[in-house]
Design an enzyme around this catalytic site. Structure first.
Site, short mmCIF file in Angstrom:
data_model
loop_
_atom_site.label_atom_id
_atom_site.label_comp_id
_atom_site.label_asym_id
_atom_site.label_seq_id
_atom_site.Cartn_x
_atom_site.Cartn_y
_atom_site.Cartn_z
N THR A 187 52.04 58.10 34.91
CA THR A 187 53.67 58.73 34.82
C THR A 187 54.02 56.93 34.31
O THR A 187 54.72 57.24 33.27
CB THR A 187 54.03 58.16 36.56
OG1 THR A 187 53.62 58.89 37.03
CG2 THR A 187 56.01 58.62 36.17
N HIS A 209 52.92 58.03 30.17
CA HIS A 209 53.89 59.06 29.88
C HIS A 209 54.83 58.60 29.53
O HIS A 209 55.67 58.78 28.11
CB HIS A 209 53.77 59.78 30.84
CG HIS A 209 54.94 61.51 30.48
ND1 HIS A 209 54.21 62.78 30.41
CD2 HIS A 209 56.25 62.04 30.49
CE1 HIS A 209 55.46 64.10 29.74
NE2 HIS A 209 56.54 62.49 29.69
N GLU A 210 55.60 58.15 30.08
CA GLU A 210 56.56 57.60 29.84
C GLU A 210 56.31 56.20 28.86
O GLU A 210 57.69 56.08 27.87
CB GLU A 210 57.16 56.73 31.14
CG GLU A 210 57.92 57.64 32.40
CD GLU A 210 58.57 58.78 31.93
OE1 GLU A 210 59.78 58.64 30.98
OE2 GLU A 210 58.71 59.97 32.00
N HIS A 230 57.27 58.07 25.33
CA HIS A 230 59.09 57.97 25.28
C HIS A 230 59.14 56.69 24.41
O HIS A 230 60.59 57.07 23.98
CB HIS A 230 59.85 58.64 27.04
CG HIS A 230 58.74 60.09 27.30
ND1 HIS A 230 59.09 61.18 26.09
CD2 HIS A 230 58.53 60.31 27.75
CE1 HIS A 230 58.78 62.27 26.99
NE2 HIS A 230 58.81 62.17 27.95
N HIS A 256 57.98 65.42 24.32
CA HIS A 256 56.49 66.38 25.00
C HIS A 256 56.29 67.02 23.82
O HIS A 256 56.76 67.89 22.09
CB HIS A 256 57.42 67.28 25.81
CG HIS A 256 58.17 65.99 27.36
ND1 HIS A 256 59.39 66.31 27.24
CD2 HIS A 256 57.56 65.12 27.67
CE1 HIS A 256 59.79 65.59 28.44
NE2 HIS A 256 58.29 64.70 29.32
N TRP A 278 55.17 69.73 23.80
CA TRP A 278 56.33 71.33 23.66
C TRP A 278 57.93 70.80 23.47
O TRP A 278 58.64 72.23 22.98
CB TRP A 278 56.37 71.74 24.84
CG TRP A 278 57.00 70.47 26.22
CD1 TRP A 278 58.22 71.08 26.87
CD2 TRP A 278 56.24 70.35 26.61
NE1 TRP A 278 58.30 69.80 27.48
CE2 TRP A 278 56.81 69.47 27.03
CE3 TRP A 278 55.01 69.52 26.88
CZ2 TRP A 278 56.63 68.58 28.87
CZ3 TRP A 278 54.38 68.65 28.14
CH2 TRP A 278 55.28 67.91 28.59
N ASP A 316 57.69 67.99 18.22
CA ASP A 316 58.06 66.93 18.52
C ASP A 316 58.35 65.70 18.20
O ASP A 316 57.63 64.41 18.70
CB ASP A 316 56.29 66.83 19.92
CG ASP A 316 55.15 66.23 18.71
OD1 ASP A 316 55.34 65.96 17.43
OD2 ASP A 316 54.19 65.70 19.26
N THR A 328 50.82 66.28 15.92
CA THR A 328 49.93 67.36 17.18
C THR A 328 50.71 68.38 17.03
O THR A 328 51.49 68.54 16.23
CB THR A 328 50.38 66.36 18.40
OG1 THR A 328 51.96 65.60 17.87
CG2 THR A 328 49.50 65.45 18.73
N GLN A 334 53.59 73.36 20.93
CA GLN A 334 52.35 74.03 21.64
C GLN A 334 53.66 75.27 22.72
O GLN A 334 53.60 75.18 24.00
CB GLN A 334 52.31 72.41 22.67
CG GLN A 334 51.24 71.48 22.79
CD GLN A 334 50.05 72.64 22.69
OE1 GLN A 334 49.66 72.82 23.62
NE2 GLN A 334 49.27 72.34 21.40
#
Length: 178
Positions: free
Chosen positions: A141, A144-145, A148, A154, A156, A170, A175, A178
């Protein structure tokens, strides 16, 4: 616990340096793109006043869950802890997040330097130790953060109201959509 904090830092260092044990699980479309960021996260040893510190500040509050909408955890006046100078520290707050569904959130670089600059993580989604919920006990977690916090969106896109969100970008050219 201190051990959870240390475990979280170790997990973040592994993730950001391509040293995590499940690196083989990276989807094929991304394997050739994955690389070490050559960064090392560590706890602060000196606080903003120049005094020695463990890098961990604990605060007890009778407030219970802290509201996401007003970033209560980021301000001592509302039951949280004020940020340390964001030009010298990455502030990470671990708490009971008030909306019941958020695992974490972070400010993007446009907010860096502000009083609410940093990352908030739900206590049960933090660390790689005993206090983390078994669904979130790998420290991912925060990884992931932290992405950001470093201005990654993200893969997507972030337009949740867009029916074609998979066509969103993104903002990073290496990348695939998605």
């Amino acid at each position: 616990t201190d051990a959870d904090v240390q475990g979280q830092i170790a997990s973040s260092n592994k993730d950001f340096n391509k040293m995590n044990s499940d690196i083989s699980a990276v989807p094929i479309g991304f394997r050739d793109l994955a690389s070490s960021m050559n960064v090392t996260f560590e706890l602060a040893t000196t606080n903003p006043d120049g005094f020695a510190t463990t890098g961990i500040t604990r605060k007890t509050t009778a407030k219970g869950a802290l509201a996401v909408e007003t970033d209560e955890v980021m301000y001592s006046a509302s039951g949280g802890v004020d940020a340390w100078d964001p030009n010298n520290y990455i502030n990470i707050w671990v708490c009971e997040v008030g909306d019941g569904t958020t695992l974490g959130y972070a400010t993007f670089s446009s907010s860096h330097g502000d009083a609410d600059d940093g990352i908030v993580i739900l206590y049960s989604a933090f660390g790689s130790g005993s206090t983390a919920n078994s669904s979130y006990n790998l420290g991912r977690t925060l990884t992931h953060e932290m992405g950001h916090y470093f201005d990654l969106y993200h893969i997507w896109g972030d337009d949740e109201d867009d029916a074609d969100a998979c066509g969103e970008d993104d903002e990073v050219s290496d990348t695939p959509k998605q």
